[in-house]
Each structure stands twice: as C-alpha cells, then as structure tokens.
Design a protein around this motif. Sequence first.
Motif, PDB file in Angstrom:
ATOM      1  N   ALA A 372       0.830  -1.199   0.000  1.00 14.73           N
ATOM      2  CA  ALA A 372       0.000   0.000   0.000  1.00 14.73           C
ATOM      3  C   ALA A 372       0.869   1.255   0.000  1.00 14.73           C
ATOM      4  O   ALA A 372       0.510   2.285  -0.591  1.00 14.73           O
ATOM      5  CB  ALA A 372      -0.929   0.007   1.207  1.00 14.73           C
ATOM      6  N   TRP A 373       2.022   1.170   0.653  1.00 17.58           N
ATOM      7  CA  TRP A 373       2.935   2.313   0.668  1.00 17.58           C
ATOM      8  C   TRP A 373       3.562   2.515  -0.712  1.00 17.58           C
ATOM      9  O   TRP A 373       3.820   3.654  -1.114  1.00 17.58           O
ATOM     10  CB  TRP A 373       4.000   2.105   1.739  1.00 17.58           C
ATOM     11  N   ARG A 374       3.778   1.439  -1.439  1.00 16.81           N
ATOM     12  CA  ARG A 374       4.261   1.589  -2.799  1.00 16.81           C
ATOM     13  C   ARG A 374       3.269   2.372  -3.644  1.00 16.81           C
ATOM     14  O   ARG A 374       3.640   3.255  -4.413  1.00 16.81           O
ATOM     15  CB  ARG A 374       4.498   0.207  -3.430  1.00 16.81           C
ATOM     16  N   GLN A 375       1.996   2.040  -3.496  1.00 19.16           N
ATOM     17  CA  GLN A 375       0.965   2.753  -4.251  1.00 19.16           C
ATOM     18  C   GLN A 375       0.937   4.232  -3.892  1.00 19.16           C
ATOM     19  O   GLN A 375       0.746   5.096  -4.747  1.00 19.16           O
ATOM     20  CB  GLN A 375      -0.396   2.105  -3.995  1.00 19.16           C
ATOM     21  N   ALA A 376       1.139   4.530  -2.603  1.00 21.34           N
ATOM     22  CA  ALA A 376       1.154   5.927  -2.179  1.00 21.34           C
ATOM     23  C   ALA A 376       2.342   6.670  -2.773  1.00 21.34           C
ATOM     24  O   ALA A 376       2.226   7.826  -3.200  1.00 21.34           O
ATOM     25  CB  ALA A 376       1.179   6.005  -0.653  1.00 21.34           C
ATOM     26  N   VAL A 377       3.514   6.016  -2.827  1.00 26.71           N
ATOM     27  CA  VAL A 377       4.688   6.631  -3.439  1.00 26.71           C
ATOM     28  C   VAL A 377       4.437   6.862  -4.927  1.00 26.71           C
ATOM     29  O   VAL A 377       4.727   7.931  -5.461  1.00 26.71           O
ATOM     30  CB  VAL A 377       5.936   5.750  -3.231  1.00 26.71           C
ATOM     31  N   ALA A 378       3.894   5.859  -5.598  1.00 23.68           N
ATOM     32  CA  ALA A 378       3.618   5.979  -7.035  1.00 23.68           C
ATOM     33  C   ALA A 378       2.640   7.105  -7.320  1.00 23.68           C
ATOM     34  O   ALA A 378       2.723   7.755  -8.374  1.00 23.68           O
ATOM     35  CB  ALA A 378       3.077   4.659  -7.572  1.00 23.68           C
ATOM     36  N   GLY A 379       1.711   7.342  -6.400  1.00 20.69           N
ATOM     37  CA  GLY A 379       0.714   8.389  -6.597  1.00 20.69           C
ATOM     38  C   GLY A 379       1.178   9.763  -6.175  1.00 20.69           C
ATOM     39  O   GLY A 379       0.397  10.721  -6.236  1.00 20.69           O
ATOM     40  N   GLY A 380       2.442   9.874  -5.736  1.00 20.52           N
ATOM     41  CA  GLY A 380       2.956  11.182  -5.329  1.00 20.52           C
ATOM     42  C   GLY A 380       2.283  11.716  -4.085  1.00 20.52           C
ATOM     43  O   GLY A 380       2.059  12.925  -3.951  1.00 20.52           O
ATOM     44  N   ALA A 381       1.980  10.838  -3.125  1.00 18.51           N
ATOM     45  CA  ALA A 381       1.247  11.234  -1.933  1.00 18.51           C
ATOM     46  C   ALA A 381       1.995  12.291  -1.128  1.00 18.51           C
ATOM     47  O   ALA A 381       3.222  12.229  -0.968  1.00 18.51           O
ATOM     48  CB  ALA A 381       0.979  10.006  -1.058  1.00 18.51           C
ATOM     49  N   ALA A 382       1.246  13.240  -0.598  1.00 15.06           N
ATOM     50  CA  ALA A 382       1.811  14.231   0.313  1.00 15.06           C
ATOM     51  C   ALA A 382       2.169  13.553   1.630  1.00 15.06           C
ATOM     52  O   ALA A 382       1.464  12.649   2.096  1.00 15.06           O
ATOM     53  CB  ALA A 382       0.808  15.362   0.555  1.00 15.06           C
ATOM     54  N   TRP A 383       3.255  13.980   2.235  1.00 12.61           N
ATOM     55  CA  TRP A 383       3.759  13.357   3.466  1.00 12.61           C
ATOM     56  C   TRP A 383       2.711  13.394   4.578  1.00 12.61           C
ATOM     57  O   TRP A 383       2.424  12.384   5.214  1.00 12.61           O
ATOM     58  CB  TRP A 383       5.039  14.036   3.897  1.00 12.61           C
ATOM     59  N   ARG A 384       2.146  14.557   4.832  1.00 10.82           N
ATOM     60  CA  ARG A 384       1.207  14.700   5.946  1.00 10.82           C
ATOM     61  C   ARG A 384      -0.020  13.806   5.759  1.00 10.82           C
ATOM     62  O   ARG A 384      -0.514  13.201   6.693  1.00 10.82           O
ATOM     63  CB  ARG A 384       0.774  16.153   6.102  1.00 10.82           C
ATOM     64  N   GLU A 385      -0.483  13.698   4.527  1.00  8.18           N
ATOM     65  CA  GLU A 385      -1.643  12.868   4.273  1.00  8.18           C
ATOM     66  C   GLU A 385      -1.317  11.387   4.460  1.00  8.18           C
ATOM     67  O   GLU A 385      -2.062  10.643   5.107  1.00  8.18           O
ATOM     68  CB  GLU A 385      -2.165  13.110   2.855  1.00  8.18           C
ATOM     69  N   ALA A 386      -0.181  10.956   3.933  1.00 12.57           N
ATOM     70  CA  ALA A 386       0.182   9.545   4.009  1.00 12.57           C
ATOM     71  C   ALA A 386       0.483   9.109   5.434  1.00 12.57           C
ATOM     72  O   ALA A 386      -0.020   8.104   5.924  1.00 12.57           O
ATOM     73  CB  ALA A 386       1.374   9.261   3.104  1.00 12.57           C
ATOM     74  N   VAL A 387       1.315   9.866   6.118  1.00 13.15           N
ATOM     75  CA  VAL A 387       1.719   9.495   7.469  1.00 13.15           C
ATOM     76  C   VAL A 387       0.593   9.763   8.462  1.00 13.15           C
ATOM     77  O   VAL A 387       0.381   8.994   9.399  1.00 13.15           O
ATOM     78  CB  VAL A 387       3.007  10.225   7.870  1.00 13.15           C
ATOM     79  N   GLY A 388      -0.176  10.815   8.217  1.00 12.16           N
ATOM     80  CA  GLY A 388      -1.305  11.098   9.081  1.00 12.16           C
ATOM     81  C   GLY A 388      -2.342  10.006   9.025  1.00 12.16           C
ATOM     82  O   GLY A 388      -2.921   9.602  10.042  1.00 12.16           O
ATOM     83  N   ALA A 389      -2.568   9.469   7.821  1.00 13.89           N
ATOM     84  CA  ALA A 389      -3.553   8.385   7.672  1.00 13.89           C
ATOM     85  C   ALA A 389      -3.065   7.141   8.396  1.00 13.89           C
ATOM     86  O   ALA A 389      -3.862   6.399   8.986  1.00 13.89           O
ATOM     87  CB  ALA A 389      -3.770   8.087   6.201  1.00 13.89           C
ATOM     88  N   ALA A 390      -1.753   6.895   8.386  1.00 14.06           N
ATOM     89  CA  ALA A 390      -1.216   5.716   9.059  1.00 14.06           C
ATOM     90  C   ALA A 390      -1.327   5.855  10.571  1.00 14.06           C
ATOM     91  O   ALA A 390      -1.509   4.864  11.283  1.00 14.06           O
ATOM     92  CB  ALA A 390       0.251   5.513   8.673  1.00 14.06           C
ATOM     93  N   ALA A 391      -1.208   7.090  11.061  1.00  9.50           N
ATOM     94  CA  ALA A 391      -1.261   7.304  12.513  1.00  9.50           C
ATOM     95  C   ALA A 391      -2.677   7.363  13.056  1.00  9.50           C
ATOM     96  O   ALA A 391      -2.895   7.239  14.239  1.00  9.50           O
ATOM     97  CB  ALA A 391      -0.524   8.605  12.848  1.00  9.50           C
ATOM     98  N   ALA A 392      -3.648   7.572  12.147  1.00  8.54           N
ATOM     99  CA  ALA A 392      -5.035   7.736  12.593  1.00  8.54           C
ATOM    100  C   ALA A 392      -5.628   6.431  13.116  1.00  8.54           C
ATOM    101  O   ALA A 392      -5.234   5.358  12.722  1.00  8.54           O
ATOM    102  CB  ALA A 392      -5.872   8.233  11.407  1.00  8.54           C
TER     103      ALA A 392
END
Length: 392
Positions: A372-392
């Motif tokens: 799932a993190w690979r997909q986020a990297v491929a999609g150019g995910a913003a740091w706050r959105e990606a890491v914030g979603a993981a911490a939620a």
Amino acid sequence: MRHVVVVGASAAGLAAAETLRRTGFDGTLTLVGDEPHAPYDRPPLSKQILSGAWTTGQLPLRPQADLDALGLDLRLGTAATGLDLTDRTVRLADGSHLRYDGLIVATGVRPRRLPGDRGAHVLRTLDDALALRERLRPGRRLVVVGAGFLGAEAAAVARGLGAQVTLLEPAPVPLAHAVGTEVGRLLSRTHLDHGVDLRTGVTVTGMADGGVRLAGGEVVGADEVLVAVGSLPNTEWLADSGLPVGDGVLCDAYCQAAPGVYAAGDVARWDNPLFGTSMRIEHRTHAAEQGMAAARNLLAAPEALRPFAPVPYFWSDQYGTRIQAYGFLRGHDEVAVVEGDLAERRFVAAYRRGDRLTGALAMGVPPRAVRAWRQAVAGGAAWREAVGAAAA
C-alpha cells in the motif's frame, strides 16, 4: 529496423530481448555477454548459492528451450570493447564487429576494488560466489570490508555456515545514508546478536599478511577477505564513442542515450520523472523493468514513447528475515515508523523528501503490509496525508 544488438546478457539484457520479440521485432537480435554462462539470476549469489542451499542449475533466468525460442544470435563469453555511433557498430573482444540499427546497453556494474586487494574475494558473478563458498567452513575467519546490503548478506550467510565473521565499515552507522540512522542501527544490532564482530568508523588501508590493515596500523586477522565496497558502472568500453557517460550511461526519461541507443539496468542513469531526479538503480526487479521499457521505446514511434517512471524496489534476506523497500530512500529528510516497532524488528518506516512521501522500508512483515505504501509513493502522496492516515 532489421538488426538490434543488446550488450549485456543479464536480467536487463534478457528482458530487453524478450520484449523485443514479444513486441513483434522479427529481425536479427544479437545478445552479447562477457560471461560464458547463459543469463542467470544474481541476487541468489550472496544468499542461496553462497550458503549452498541452491545448485548452479537453479540460477538460469530461463530454460534453454525458452532462450532457443527467441532466435538469438547469442555471443557469450565475449565482451564489447568499443562503440562507433557514426557507423552504428559495436566492436567485440574477439575482433568481430556488429552493425546495428538499434542498440541497448545493459552492461551492468563491476565490484569496486581496494588498492592492493589482490587475493581478496568480490561477489558479483557466479564464479565469484562459488570461489568464496568453497572457502567458507566452520571456524574459518572471514573479514568483510563494507557493511552495505551485499556485505551484510554475505556476513549473515557466513555466520550460518559457522565461520567467524568480522564486518568492517567506515561509516559510524552502516547504511544510514540510505535507510536512516535508526534503521541502520537496528540492522547493526542484528549482526551483533548473531555473533558478528562489527566494527564501524574504521578505514581499511590495504591487505596485510594474514588479514587486512586498518588506518593506524592494526591488522585484522583473516583466512578470507571479501571486499564489498560498492560498484562501478561498466562504461569503459564506451570511451571516445560520443555516448554521454557519467556514473553510468546518461539517458533521458525514455532511457534513450542517443538516437537509436538506449540503456537499461545497473549501468543506466536516467531521469525518473516520478521523483524529478536522475538516478541509477542497482536492483534486480528494476533491471528487468527497465530492460522492457528500453526495448519498447526503441521500437516505438516518436509520438508513442513512454517515460520510464518506476517505483524502485529491493529486498535483502539476513538471518532469516526479509527487508524490503519501495521508492527512493536516498537523500531523505525524515524517517517515521508508521507500523510496528523497531525494537521488535517488525515494522514499516516511511521516508520523506520535501513535503512528499518518497519511500517505505519494511522488516519482518508480510509483503502486503508495504505494498500500500508503494501505491502511495507511485501516486505522489503528500507526506502529511500519508503518514497522518497511518497514525489515525
């Protein structure tokens, strides 16, 4: 286009040749390799082959029948020695010349050596792995110079075979430049827990009788020495060819280095538009993917060229645990553990560059935990959105 020459008969070169045939190229296809062996897989050299878990018969990338079906003009055991872009000719060590309409350079890398390290082992080819394996026995003293992934894997295998292992690394924390200080320290502790004598912040100045000499004069005793201090792209044969070279063959986003000339695999430095930077990647899966991309673009019409924008992937097996990573971890600004716990050695760490998620590394977790993190990297995910979603 009637004749395509692929120089380099490993993962990238074979993938290019197969893609050319699948894409419909039915002309002469020459595959040149400097080793006498048919294309084989390299990652198992420092693991399954070195440990003796595999036989050499398990290494070939394809059965002989599949290679025969490609209809290749196969030139094994013959290195390329020169390139003439004007005449579109590749010179070979046996004195022959190959005229081409299209060329793919996939000559890979070679081990970096230390001054005066004649007699030390390196680990790049099948012959290298077999030579070292023959010398590893219980009680034998192995010194590994360089604690990168290759050196670490070899050290782990040697310990499993009962050898006494000393691992020497000039950096204060092995791999910190690539994976971050905390993850690097964790990997260091894993070696220590398995009885490896890991010494960091030390510089090897050369070979000595019975071992290697450190700056300051100390000699570290060894029966065998493995030098694993990185690699150099095989571009010497391109000197004076006019092909742009600088830490690899310099390519654009399409893997093109010159009209009708493409590069792929460990030797290729290309502009990856996904990360907005030039990179050269030495990973097995990447080599095959880039070989396919280069072949497709070589045959494509100008308007059909597609940029090569992968999420790089690599893995390493050490002491029965798999480490896997997606993305571009080097040059990161921040590392955050987003799943699991470093102390338990079961975790996923995310990597930030600027305001963007650029990579993820996992240890001791199933592959699905990091995909799932690979997909986020491929999609150019913003740091706050990606890491914030993981911490939620």
